[in-house]
Design an enzyme around this catalytic site. Structure first.
Site, PDB file in Angstrom:
ATOM      1  N   LYS A 177     -12.265  -2.258   6.931  1.00 29.60           N
ATOM      2  CA  LYS A 177     -11.489  -3.208   7.720  1.00 29.60           C
ATOM      3  C   LYS A 177     -11.871  -3.153   9.196  1.00 29.60           C
ATOM      4  O   LYS A 177     -12.270  -4.142   9.760  1.00 29.60           O
ATOM      5  CB  LYS A 177      -9.999  -2.968   7.520  1.00 29.60           C
ATOM      6  CG  LYS A 177      -9.529  -3.610   6.212  1.00 29.60           C
ATOM      7  CD  LYS A 177      -8.576  -2.795   5.430  1.00 29.60           C
ATOM      8  CE  LYS A 177      -8.430  -3.392   4.033  1.00 29.60           C
ATOM      9  NZ  LYS A 177      -7.695  -2.494   3.134  1.00 29.60           N
ATOM     10  N   ASP A 183      -1.879   6.549   6.562  1.00 28.99           N
ATOM     11  CA  ASP A 183      -2.894   5.631   6.060  1.00 28.99           C
ATOM     12  C   ASP A 183      -3.149   4.621   7.179  1.00 28.99           C
ATOM     13  O   ASP A 183      -2.322   3.759   7.449  1.00 28.99           O
ATOM     14  CB  ASP A 183      -2.378   4.935   4.794  1.00 28.99           C
ATOM     15  CG  ASP A 183      -3.341   3.865   4.280  1.00 28.99           C
ATOM     16  OD1 ASP A 183      -4.404   3.648   4.901  1.00 28.99           O
ATOM     17  OD2 ASP A 183      -3.020   3.236   3.246  1.00 28.99           O
ATOM     18  N   TRP A 234       0.836  -1.214   0.000  1.00 31.76           N
ATOM     19  CA  TRP A 234       0.000   0.000   0.000  1.00 31.76           C
ATOM     20  C   TRP A 234       0.865   1.256   0.000  1.00 31.76           C
ATOM     21  O   TRP A 234       0.509   2.257  -0.624  1.00 31.76           O
ATOM     22  CB  TRP A 234      -0.979  -0.003   1.178  1.00 31.76           C
ATOM     23  CG  TRP A 234      -1.990  -1.109   1.069  1.00 31.76           C
ATOM     24  CD1 TRP A 234      -2.161  -2.154   1.930  1.00 31.76           C
ATOM     25  CD2 TRP A 234      -2.962  -1.297   0.024  1.00 31.76           C
ATOM     26  NE1 TRP A 234      -3.175  -2.977   1.478  1.00 31.76           N
ATOM     27  CE2 TRP A 234      -3.681  -2.473   0.325  1.00 31.76           C
ATOM     28  CE3 TRP A 234      -3.294  -0.593  -1.143  1.00 31.76           C
ATOM     29  CZ2 TRP A 234      -4.707  -2.968  -0.486  1.00 31.76           C
ATOM     30  CZ3 TRP A 234      -4.316  -1.072  -1.955  1.00 31.76           C
ATOM     31  CH2 TRP A 234      -5.008  -2.246  -1.621  1.00 31.76           C
TER      32      TRP A 234
HETATM   33  C1  LIG Z   1      -7.143  -2.021   2.089  1.00 30.60           C
HETATM   34  C2  LIG Z   1      -6.123  -0.952   2.180  1.00 30.60           C
HETATM   35  C3  LIG Z   1      -6.052   0.102   1.236  1.00 30.60           C
HETATM   36  C4  LIG Z   1      -6.969   0.177   0.040  1.00 30.60           C
HETATM   37  O1  LIG Z   1      -8.238   0.539   0.419  1.00 30.60           O
HETATM   38  P1  LIG Z   1      -9.397   0.854  -0.654  1.00 30.60           P
HETATM   39  O2  LIG Z   1     -10.457   1.406   0.222  1.00 30.60           O
HETATM   40  O3  LIG Z   1      -9.731  -0.445  -1.310  1.00 30.60           O
HETATM   41  O4  LIG Z   1      -8.867   1.831  -1.627  1.00 30.60           O
HETATM   42  C5  LIG Z   1      -5.100   1.074   1.434  1.00 30.60           C
HETATM   43  N1  LIG Z   1      -4.258   1.037   2.473  1.00 30.60           N
HETATM   44  C6  LIG Z   1      -4.279   0.042   3.386  1.00 30.60           C
HETATM   45  C7  LIG Z   1      -3.307   0.043   4.521  1.00 30.60           C
HETATM   46  C8  LIG Z   1      -5.211  -0.978   3.260  1.00 30.60           C
HETATM   47  O5  LIG Z   1      -5.243  -1.973   4.175  1.00 30.60           O
END
Ligand SMILES: *Cc1c(COP(=O)(O)O)cnc(C)c1O
Length: 362
Positions: free
Chosen positions: A197, A173, A102
Site C-alpha cells: 500500500k 497493523d 482487518w
Molecule cells: C491490505 C491490508 C491487510 C492485508 O494484507 P495482506 O498483505 O494482503 O495480507 C491487512 N491489514 C490492513 C490494514 C490492510 O490494509
C-alpha cells in the site's frame, strides 16, 4: 505511454521516478552484468540493498536501538496468525481493538490458537464508522499484548492518537498508513505492514519489533515462523523476495528525497483536505459516512445520492483516466486511496472532475 491516475487501495500506485529507476537498471544492476533479481540473496550486491533498506527505515521512522526492522513473507494476513503464536503464552489472552474488517480477521485468527477478546469497538449501528477514544477502550492489564489497526483501509477511518496500554505491549497493523506521518516507535512492541500500500510491491511484510519480545517465541512453534529466528538471521534465514525489498528501498529513498515522514504528513493532509473539502462543500451531493475526528488521510470514502449515480461517477472517472475508486464490495460507495505516492496535482484533477460531476447531476 499513458499512465492513469490509480486510486487503488492495494497494490497501489508507486512514485513514477521509482518505477523509472528500477526500469533503467533492471537488466544490469550497478554494472554487475545481471539483474538484481538474478543475484544471490547472500551475495554482496543484494546485501547492500538489504542493509540500506533497514537503515532508511531506521532514519525515516527514527527507530530506537531497542527495536529491529525485520522482513517476512505471507503478507499482513500471516501476521494475524503469527503475532499470537509468537507473543502470547498458552495461559494468556490478547486484546483486540475492533475498527474494521482487518481487525475482525486479526481477532478471528488469534482465536484459532488461544484466547483473545475485544477491547473496544468502533461500531455504530452495526457499522465501523468511527475510532473509539482512549476512555472507551476496555483493556486487560494481564493481556499478552493489545492489537489495533492504525488505518482502516476499507472503512476509511484512522487512529489519530496512540492507545495507551501501560505495561502491555502495543501491536499495530500499519499496512495502509506506515510512513504516512512520523510516529513514536518506542511506544510500540510490534508494528507490521504489508508493503503493497504505502511502501512498494506485494511480497514483503515489514516488521518493527521490540527486540526483547523475540524471547517470547515458543520452542513449540516451527522455527521459520519464530520472530526469534528472523531476528537472529537478519531476515535472511531463507531466500527473501529480493526484488520486493529493492523496490521498497527505492520508495524509501524517494521519501527521504522529499523530506521524510513529516513531509509525507504535510503532503497527505493537503490531499485529504482537498477531498474532504469537496465533500463538506457539497453536502447535498456528497456524504462521508465516517465521523469527522476519525477520518482517514489515506483512504477517504464517500457516498453519492444514489448507487446509480455512483456507478456513473465511477465509469466517467475511468473515462477521464482515474481508476480504482470503487468502494470495497462490503461497504460500497466511493473510496479514493491517496497513499504517499499519490501526487497532490492528481488529487486536484480528481476533485475538479468530482465537482463538475456534482454540478452536472445536481
Ligand atoms: C491490505 C491490508 C491487510 C492485508 O494484507 P495482506 O498483505 O494482503 O495480507 C491487512 N491489514 C490492513 C490494514 C490492510 O490494509
Amino acid at each position: 505511454m499513458t499512465r492513469v491516475i490509480n486510486f487503488s487501495a492495494g497494490p497501489a500506485t508507486l512514485p513514477l521516478p521509482v518505477l523509472e529507476y528500477a526500469h533503467d537498471e533492471f537488466l544490469d544492476f550497478e554494472g554487475t552484468g545481471m539483474s538484481l533479481i538474478e543475484h544471490s540473496h547472500r551475495g554482496a550486491a543484494y546485501a547492500k540493498v538489504h542493509e540500506e533498506t533497514k537503515v532508511l527505515f531506521r532514519e525515516l521512522l527514527d527507530i530506537p536501538d531497542t527495536h529491529e526492522v525485520l522482513f517476512m513473507q505471507g503478507g499482513a494476513s500471516a501476521q494475524f496468525a503469527l503475532v499470537p503464536m509468537n507473543l502470547r503464552a498458552p495461559a494468556q489472552s490478547a486484546d483486540y481493538v475492533m475498527t474494521g474488517a482487518w481487525s475482525d480477521k486479526a481477532l478471528s485468527e488469534a482465536k484459532i490458537t488461544g484466547d483473545a477478546r475485544e477491547a473496544g469497538t468502533g461500531k455504530v449501528d452495526g457499522k465501523y464508522t468511527r475510532i473509539p477514544t482512549q476512555s472507551e477502550l476496555d483493556l486487560d492489564e494481564n493481556a499478552a499484548y493489545a492489537h489495533y489497526t492504525t488505518n482502516n483501509t476499507i472503512m476509511g477511518t484512522q487512529f489519530h492518537y496512540v492507545p495507551q496500554t501501560g505495561e502491555v505491549p502495543l501491536v499495530a497493523d500499519m499496512s495502509s498508513d506506515i510512513l504516512c506521518r512520523p510516529i513514536d516507535v518506542s511506544k510500540y512492541g510490534l508494528i507490521y505492514a504489508g508493503a503493497q500500500k504505502n511502501l512498494g510491491p506485494a511480497g514483503i511484510t515489514i516488521l518493527i519489533l521490540r527486540k526483547d519480545l523475540a524471547d517470547r517465541s515458543p520452542d513449540t512453534l516451527p522455527k521459520i515462523f519464530r520472530y526469534s529466528t528472523i531476528l537472529a538471521g537478519d531476515s535472511l534465514q531463507n531466500t527473501i523476495p529480493t526484488f520486493a525489498v529493492y523496490m521498497v528501498r527505492n520508495v524509501l529513498r524517494w521519501v527521504q528525497d522529499l523530506g521524510g515522514a513529516s513531509a509525507m504528513e504535510r503532503r497527505n493532509r493537503e490531499k485529504a483536505d482537498l477531498i474532504y473539502g469537496m465533500i463538506d462543500e457539497n453536502p447535498d451531493f456528497f456524504r462521508c459516512p465516517v465521523e469527522r475526528e476519525s477520518r482517514s488521510i489515506m483512504n477517504p470514502v464517500f457516498r453519492l445520492p444514489t448507487e446509480e449515480l455512483e456507478k456513473t461517477f465511477i465509469a466517467e472517472a475511468a473515462h477521464a483516466g482515474m481508476v480504482g475508486i470503487k468502494g470495497h464490495r462490503s461497504v460500497g460507495g466511493i473510496r479514493t486511496s491517496i497513499y504517499n505516492a499519490m501526487e497532490p496535482s492528481d488529487v486536484e484533477r480528481f476533485v475538479d472532475f468530482a465537482k463538475a460531476f456534482a454540478k452536472g447531476a445536481g
